[in-house]
Design a protein around this motif. Structure first.
Motif, mmCIF file in Angstrom:
data_model
loop_
_atom_site.group_PDB
_atom_site.id
_atom_site.type_symbol
_atom_site.label_atom_id
_atom_site.label_comp_id
_atom_site.label_asym_id
_atom_site.label_seq_id
_atom_site.Cartn_x
_atom_site.Cartn_y
_atom_site.Cartn_z
ATOM 1 N N LYS A 6 -16.639 -0.467 2.163
ATOM 2 C CA LYS A 6 -15.561 -0.892 1.266
ATOM 3 C C LYS A 6 -15.898 -0.631 -0.201
ATOM 4 C CE LYS A 6 -13.869 -4.469 4.419
ATOM 5 N NZ LYS A 6 -13.595 -5.914 4.633
ATOM 6 N N GLN A 45 -20.379 -3.006 6.154
ATOM 7 C CA GLN A 45 -18.967 -3.152 5.786
ATOM 8 C C GLN A 45 -18.794 -3.126 4.266
ATOM 9 O OE1 GLN A 45 -18.087 -6.833 7.745
ATOM 10 N NE2 GLN A 45 -17.878 -5.901 9.764
ATOM 11 N N LYS A 61 -15.069 -2.627 -9.116
ATOM 12 C CA LYS A 61 -13.881 -3.019 -8.359
ATOM 13 C C LYS A 61 -13.204 -4.236 -8.983
ATOM 14 C CE LYS A 61 -14.079 -1.351 -3.622
ATOM 15 N NZ LYS A 61 -12.658 -0.974 -3.598
ATOM 16 N N TYR A 102 -10.917 -12.900 -3.438
ATOM 17 C CA TYR A 102 -11.647 -12.051 -2.496
ATOM 18 C C TYR A 102 -10.772 -11.516 -1.368
ATOM 19 C CZ TYR A 102 -12.124 -16.196 0.548
ATOM 20 O OH TYR A 102 -11.881 -17.285 1.336
ATOM 21 N N SER A 103 -9.781 -12.297 -0.931
ATOM 22 C CA SER A 103 -8.916 -11.802 0.151
ATOM 23 C C SER A 103 -8.063 -10.633 -0.325
ATOM 24 C CB SER A 103 -8.020 -12.924 0.680
ATOM 25 O OG SER A 103 -7.144 -13.392 -0.329
ATOM 26 N N GLU A 104 -7.603 -10.695 -1.590
ATOM 27 C CA GLU A 104 -6.820 -9.590 -2.157
ATOM 28 C C GLU A 104 -7.679 -8.342 -2.349
ATOM 29 O OE1 GLU A 104 -4.222 -11.017 -5.530
ATOM 30 O OE2 GLU A 104 -5.255 -12.889 -5.038
ATOM 31 N N LEU A 105 -8.987 -8.556 -2.473
ATOM 32 C CA LEU A 105 -9.916 -7.439 -2.622
ATOM 33 C C LEU A 105 -10.333 -6.861 -1.272
ATOM 34 C CD1 LEU A 105 -12.061 -9.066 -5.425
ATOM 35 C CD2 LEU A 105 -10.854 -6.896 -5.675
ATOM 36 N N GLY A 106 -9.830 -7.461 -0.196
ATOM 37 C CA GLY A 106 -10.119 -6.941 1.140
ATOM 38 C C GLY A 106 -11.384 -7.483 1.766
ATOM 39 N N LEU A 107 -11.858 -8.646 1.296
ATOM 40 C CA LEU A 107 -13.080 -9.242 1.829
ATOM 41 C C LEU A 107 -12.763 -10.495 2.634
ATOM 42 C CD1 LEU A 107 -15.330 -9.022 -1.371
ATOM 43 C CD2 LEU A 107 -15.407 -7.505 0.614
ATOM 44 N N ASP A 108 -13.588 -10.758 3.659
ATOM 45 C CA ASP A 108 -13.463 -12.029 4.368
ATOM 46 C C ASP A 108 -14.570 -12.972 3.880
ATOM 47 O OD1 ASP A 108 -15.845 -11.360 5.680
ATOM 48 O OD2 ASP A 108 -14.820 -10.596 7.451
#
Length: 205
Positions: free
Chosen positions: A74, A70, A100, A21-27
């Protein structure tokens, strides 16, 4: 007995999303809400009540509304408006999230393939030279790939061309690459001797 039962309770979470998830831009907050949405909305359905999303979390309704915005920004979820007989309804779709994830896996496989090709290149050169590459040689070859944009096949061809002329120095290989990049060889012309070429003679001389 109850503890054993609890241990066997599993919650289906998309492993790609959970692991990357971090690589996908999510926190963490975004991924929790997205998982909740994906659990209840495998396809397009009416937007859930905000209280359903706050259950079991420490997030307020206002915070979840911001997270939803958000996720829309995204491109992980879409909200559309459907005019039915009973009035206007907001429809939630999590299909963008699945798209995605599919794109991420596709690009990740390409990266693995490229990494495998690079490893093959290093092995090819080491087998040809009959020795391990030095750290400076690794650095030079990585620079050819990352900075100069030479392909793996072009580097292999240049290394092999130099080796056939008893040259195992990457400095000479680099000169071959530079000449190949600057002046493509014409098929009608006979290729000049590599040793003369590496001494600095131009291909067109």
């Amino acid at each position: 007995m109850l503890e054993k039962y609890i241990r066997n309770i599993t919650f289906p979470v998309n492993k790609i999303l959970f692991d990357h998830y971090s690589e996908l831009g999510l926190d963490e907050s975004e991924v929790i809400i997205l998982i909740k949405l994906m659990e209840h909305h495998s396809d397009s359905r009416p937007l859930p009540d905000i209280t359903q999303l706050t259950e079991g979390t420490t997030l307020s309704g206002r915070a979840i509304n911001m997270i939803m915005e958000q996720l829309i920004g995204k491109s992980f979820i879409e909200i559309s408006h459907d005019t039915a007989e009973r009035g206007k309804a907001e429809i939630l779709s999590v299909e963008p999230a699945y798209r995605k994830l599919a794109e991420f896996i596709s690009s990740d496989k390409k990266g693995v393939k490229d990494e495998h090709q690079i490893q093959e290149l290093f092995s090819f050169v080491e087998n040809l030279y009959g020795r391990a590459l030095s750290p400076s040689e690794f650095e030079r070859m990585n620079s050819w790939l990352a900075d100069s944009g030479y392909s793996v096949d072009m580097i292999k061809e240049s290394v092999n061309l130099a080796y056939k002329n008893q040259i195992t120095s990457l400095q000479y290989v680099e000169r071959i690459l530079n000449n190949l990049n600057r002046t493509p060889l014409e098929p009608q012309r006979e290729r000049p001797p590599v040793r003369d070429w590496l001494k600095g003679e131009d291909l067109d001389d």
